[in-house]
Design a protein around this motif. Structure first.
Motif, short mmCIF file in Angstrom:
data_model
loop_
_atom_site.label_atom_id
_atom_site.label_comp_id
_atom_site.label_asym_id
_atom_site.label_seq_id
_atom_site.Cartn_x
_atom_site.Cartn_y
_atom_site.Cartn_z
N GLY A 137 5.97 2.31 -8.25
CA GLY A 137 5.14 1.94 -7.10
C GLY A 137 4.25 0.75 -7.40
N SER A 138 3.69 0.72 -8.61
CA SER A 138 2.85 -0.42 -8.99
C SER A 138 3.67 -1.71 -9.07
CB SER A 138 2.19 -0.15 -10.35
OG SER A 138 1.35 0.97 -10.28
N GLY A 148 7.58 0.87 2.53
CA GLY A 148 7.31 0.64 1.11
C GLY A 148 7.74 1.79 0.22
N GLY A 149 7.88 2.99 0.78
CA GLY A 149 8.28 4.13 -0.02
C GLY A 149 9.75 4.49 0.06
N VAL A 150 10.50 3.85 0.96
CA VAL A 150 11.90 4.24 1.18
C VAL A 150 12.77 3.94 -0.03
CG1 VAL A 150 13.96 3.84 2.57
CG2 VAL A 150 11.74 3.98 3.69
N ILE A 192 0.84 -1.20 0.00
CA ILE A 192 0.00 0.00 0.00
C ILE A 192 0.88 1.26 0.00
CG2 ILE A 192 -1.73 1.29 1.30
CD1 ILE A 192 -2.70 -1.41 2.41
N GLY A 193 1.91 1.25 0.84
CA GLY A 193 2.79 2.42 0.93
C GLY A 193 3.52 2.73 -0.36
N ALA A 194 3.91 1.68 -1.09
CA ALA A 194 4.61 1.90 -2.36
C ALA A 194 3.72 2.65 -3.34
CB ALA A 194 5.04 0.56 -2.95
N GLN A 223 5.63 -6.88 -3.51
CA GLN A 223 5.21 -7.14 -2.13
C GLN A 223 4.17 -8.25 -2.08
OE1 GLN A 223 7.02 -5.95 -0.01
NE2 GLN A 223 7.95 -4.23 -1.10
N MET A 224 3.31 -8.33 -3.08
CA MET A 224 2.36 -9.44 -3.14
C MET A 224 3.10 -10.77 -3.29
SD MET A 224 -0.69 -7.89 -5.55
CE MET A 224 -1.62 -9.42 -5.46
#
Length: 536
Positions: free
Chosen positions: A469-470, A203-205, A149-151, A476-477
């Motif tokens: 991000g996508s 997720g955004g780092v 989600i964060g990405a 991550q999934m």
């Protein structure tokens, strides 16, 4: 004469005084008449005038890429914090406790105790064994769900309002807060929530750090620079093994792994510049030009007067007579990526490759870490083993291109995974199976490293972080799915990993090569540019 002379002196003194006291006015590149300016896109300006990878880019790259170590700390800390520690029979337990038992599930309560006490890990703290063991996997799954989600969220924010640097600063602040709060979690469900929130910011780092580090780099140096960022991630894992050895309790470990985020905020972020590409697409030409001028000066070059940045479609559009259009913010979203016939298929393929690659990478990583050896040593060796893959792919990147390497590394991994699925479990074959796993992760580590730079080059600046991000969400999934594949046991994990590697290589075969192609800024620029490439 005296009066005239005095007047002259006074006038001269006033002029000198004003030149010393008044601040020098910064140039306004936006006000330069179009007839007196030469428009260049960022890649051309870096190549011709500023330098593709000089001292400015090196300093900026190293400082920005340090954030990858922070991501490693917050991600891999679960290996140590959530481990199941050793146990022993308490004195006087007699026949109620059997030291040879495989687990504590069949032992009487009070007849045994955890080595290191209940504070050694969350498993010991809240009794996450036997029927409660699934809760350990649930924490890991929710952490990666938060990353997913964060990405997406920070991928969009870094392309739009916050920018690359602003988003990186935000996620580091959140990581420091959530990491420290996790150390004082009073119960399991609070711990679960805080790990989800930490995943959201984590997720955004890497996403923001990677784009910010590579966007100021010239086109011929960007590939090697981008792939070098993963050395910082592996180094972070290796350092975490040492930190976990020094801080053996899980609460102290969470604090120790969060403090570097605070240090990064105060000691590193102030010396990092925002991406000139982001400034350009947001219509802030003066700020973008100021950074380009700093790059040229630091690299010992000179940026001539009259040279001005422009978006790629403007720099190549000879019929563009309205300079004011370059001052308007240009934005984009994932919807624009899907609508474009050029980028929509690229997004689909990048998402598919990221998913399959993540299943194999994290699945094989779990198999290596679960060896019956010292956990600190296992994690250290696992991190060090990935580095040769990074080096080899970085060396070959500009020689063979992105596409052949993406296909080759995934199929290399698939071959050894499929080999591991057909060998038996007899003792004499165990060494061969372990070798297949190591070589499998060696190949997929190279793919993982390559995938970030390849994906970044496939999309223009206005949607680059949204697309990344996508792809990161898909990864991550895959990370969430990987542990469930591992617990299948027998030949199935290696078989699934091998099939994923083959499928990922096939998807990469459908992608275009990006070697020596420009890094586009706008959706229009990439559509027109790709059309020109097809014609030539």
């Amino acid at each position: 004469m005296a009066t005239a002379g005095g007047s002259e002196t006074c006038s001269h003194g006033s002029s000198l005084e004003s030149s010393l006291l008044l601040p020098t006015k910064e140039p306004n590149w936006e006000a330069i008449p179009e007839s007196e300016s030469e428009k260049l896109c960022i890649d051309d300006m870096l190549d011709v005038y500023c330098g593709e990878f000089g001292s400015w880019q090196l300093r900026h790259f190293v400082l920005t890429s340090l954030a990858w170590a922070l991501e490693a700390f917050h991600t891999m800390v679960m290996i140590f914090a959530d481990q199941e520690p050793g146990w022993r029979c308490v004195e006087g337990s007699g026949s109620r406790c059997d030291e040879k038992a495989e687990s504590v599930c069949g032992l009487e309560p009070g007849s045994w105790e955890w080595e290191g006490g209940p504070g050694s890990s969350t498993v010991a703290q809240w009794g996450l064994v036997c029927g409660e063991k699934y809760k350990v996997g649930l924490v890991q799954a929710l952490f990666f769900a938060g990353c997913m989600i964060g990405a997406g969220v920070f991928g969009h924010l870094s392309d739009s309002s916050l920018g690359r640097k602003g988003s990186l600063k935000t996620v580091c602040i959140l990581n420091a807060i959530f990491g420290c709060l996790t150390s004082i979690a009073p119960d399991y469900f609070t711990y679960l929530l805080l790990r989800f929130l930490t995943g959201f910011s984590t997720g955004g780092v890497g996403l923001c750090s990677f784009v910010l580090a590579t966007e100021p780099v010239g086109p011929t140096k960007r590939g090697v620079a981008g792939m070098s960022t993963f050395y910082f991630f592996s180094t972070g894992i290796a350092l975490l093994a040492g930190i976990a050895y020094i801080f053996p309790t899980w609460r102290a470990l969470y604090v120790a792994s969060s403090v570097p985020s605070v240090l990064f905020l105060f000691l590193v972020i102030p010396f990092i510049s925002e991406s000139p590409r982001w400034y350009l697409v947001r219509g802030k030409i003066n700020k973008a030009m100021k950074i380009m001028q700093a790059i040229a000066k630091s690299n010992g070059n000179n940026l001539p007067e009259g040279i001005i940045l422009a978006l790629d479609d403007e720099a190549n559009d000879a019929s563009n007579d309205n300079q004011s259009s370059s001052k308007e913010a240009v934005s984009g979203s994932i919807v624009d990526v899907i609508r474009s016939p050029v980028t929509s298929i690229r997004l689909f393929l990048a998402v598919g490759i990221s998913f399959t690659c993540s299943v194999v990478y994290y699945g094989l990583s779990l198999n290596v870490v679960n060896l019956e050896t010292n956990i600190h040593l296992s994690v250290l060796l696992n991190a060090v083993a990935e580095m040769p893959a990074f080096t080899i792919t970085a060396v070959l990147l500009d020689r063979f291109g992105r596409k052949p390497l993406a296909i080759g590394t995934q199929w290399f991994s698939a071959i050894f995974c499929l080999t591991g699925s057909v060998v038996g479990s007899v003792r004499m074959w165990e060494v061969i199976k372990m070798g297949c796993g190591v070589l499998g992760i060696f190949g997929m580590a190279g793919t993982y490293n390559l995938l970030f730079i390849y994906t970044a080059e496939l999309f223009p600046t206005v949607v680059r972080n949204a697309a990344l991000g996508s792809a990161t969400q898909a990864a991550q999934m895959g990370a969430i799915l990987a542990p469930f594949v591992v617990v299948l046991g027998g030949i199935l994990p290696f078989l699934v990993f091998g099939i994923c590697g083959l499928v990922g290589g096939m998807l990469a075969y459908c992608l275009p090569e990006t070697l020596n192609k420009p890094l586009y800024d706008t959706m229009r620029g990439i559509e027109e540019g790709e059309a020109d490439w097809r014609i030539t």
